[in-house]
Design an enzyme around this catalytic site. Structure first.
Site, mmCIF file in Angstrom:
data_model
loop_
_atom_site.group_PDB
_atom_site.id
_atom_site.type_symbol
_atom_site.label_atom_id
_atom_site.label_comp_id
_atom_site.label_asym_id
_atom_site.label_seq_id
_atom_site.Cartn_x
_atom_site.Cartn_y
_atom_site.Cartn_z
ATOM 1 N N ASP A 222 0.815 -1.216 0.000
ATOM 2 C CA ASP A 222 0.000 0.000 0.000
ATOM 3 C C ASP A 222 0.852 1.270 0.000
ATOM 4 O O ASP A 222 0.647 2.168 0.824
ATOM 5 C CB ASP A 222 -0.939 0.014 1.215
ATOM 6 C CG ASP A 222 -1.655 -1.307 1.428
ATOM 7 O OD1 ASP A 222 -1.990 -1.952 0.430
ATOM 8 O OD2 ASP A 222 -1.876 -1.687 2.597
ATOM 9 N N GLU B 58 -11.360 -1.506 -3.802
ATOM 10 C CA GLU B 58 -10.725 -0.864 -2.644
ATOM 11 C C GLU B 58 -9.660 0.114 -3.126
ATOM 12 O O GLU B 58 -9.440 0.295 -4.323
ATOM 13 C CB GLU B 58 -10.109 -1.923 -1.713
ATOM 14 C CG GLU B 58 -8.973 -2.716 -2.344
ATOM 15 C CD GLU B 58 -8.389 -3.787 -1.429
ATOM 16 O OE1 GLU B 58 -9.034 -4.146 -0.426
ATOM 17 O OE2 GLU B 58 -7.284 -4.284 -1.732
#
Length: 320
Positions: free
Chosen positions: A19, A192
């Site tokens: 991420d 997401e």
């Protein structure tokens, strides 16, 4: 780890890390964060490609137990109205139902210094993860991946206006949910990790689809006119195919959960993302990578293919 000469660098830029969030501020520094699980660390560097080698500052340790104490994921740093904010996901260790997006605030000019104050969790209608913000048209928007329609799908992306950088006002709107097969790989249907590009009169919402441990984790895209109502689902058109996918011939799998930044001179656009270096390598093998991208004649981003590990790439323009 990346290898850098005076003219080139190689991916990955860091041995491990999921991420990746990279933000270039007006002070000329790049601010970089990755998921660590049990703490938040912030890197600060004038170099994009060497950001992971810069000094890192532990800026937040969670409480030992209770809300927000476990599974600190997907931190992002933003600058709003003269202050720094970090958005991150955390839970109490009890699973998805306790997962929320939390906000920290720091008024110091240098966010590696000063005091980070916890503003609490964003008052989302659903449990969820991967919260981010967008300042556009004089408004502050919040978007996140919310849980709420099991077992039809795992998560979908919702949007709302913000009263301030930690509080929502008004209703939440569903912008995209998993619909295509490429959004349902790895055992769950997932949308997401929203983030944004604004260019050529358009707003592009780039998101990650399928499970992060699947080889087929990929990026999808929504597009809206810059002057449209971004909370109206009808303002957005969704690409039927992913816009950035695995590249087996280059040995890169599961590219996703990205951020965007620009080169030091501001002349190049770059995507920063994580990927897995071997097929079925799983979540533990996620590594931060970066590469330059361009634009199609009709004004859409063109991310190309994920670049192979250890391939010499030209340094970002303006990087010393």
């Amino acid at each position: 780890m990346s290898f850098i000469t005076n003219k080139t660098f190689t991916n990955p830029i860091m041995a491990n890390g999921a991420d990746p969030w990279m933000y270039r501020h007006v002070d000329g520094y790049y601010y970089f964060m990755v998921t660590l699980g049990d703490r938040l660390e912030l890197y600060r560097s004038t170099s994009m490609t060497r950001v992971a080698e810069a000094p890192k500052t532990t800026i937040w340790l969670p409480p030992e137990e209770g809300a927000g104490s476990r599974e600190l994921w997907a931190p992002e740093i933003h600058f709003v109205d003269g202050k720094w904010y970090i958005y991150y996901t955390a839970s109490d260790g009890g699973g998805d139902a306790s997962r929320k997006i939390y906000v920290l605030e720091n008024g110091n000019v240098d966010p590696t210094k000063g005091v980070w104050k916890k503003k609490g969790s964003v008052n989302t209608a659903l449990p969820g993860l991967d919260g981010t913000i967008l300042e556009h048209g004089g408004k502050l928007y919040f978007m996140y991946a919310g849980y709420g329609h099991f077992p039809e799908y795992g998560s979908a992306i919702y949007a709302a206006l913000m009263e301030n950088p930690w509080t929502l006002k008004g209703p939440e709107t569903l912008l995209t949910k998993p619909e295509y097969d490429w959004e349902k790989q790895g055992g769950m249907a997932i949308n997401e990790g929203p983030c944004f590009l604004i260019r050529n009169g358009k707003v592009f919402l780039i998101y990650s689809a399928s499970t992060t441990w699947s080889d087929d984790y990929a990026l999808g895209m929504l597009t809206a006119d810059e002057g449209s109502d971004l909370l109206n689902p009808e303002s957005w058109s969704k690409s039927e195919r992913p816009v950035f996918v695995k590249c087996p011939e280059n040995g890169v799998y599961a590219p996703g959960h990205n951020s965007f930044t620009v080169s030091p001179d501001g002349n190049e656009d770059w995507i920063v993302y994580h990927a897995i270096s071997v097929s079925e390598g799983g979540m533990e093998d996620r590594q931060p990578r970066m590469q330059k991208f361009g634009w199609t004649p009709d004004g859409n981003p063109d991310f190309g293919k994920p670049v192979a590990s250890d391939t010499p790439c030209p340094l970002p323009s303006g990087e010393q």
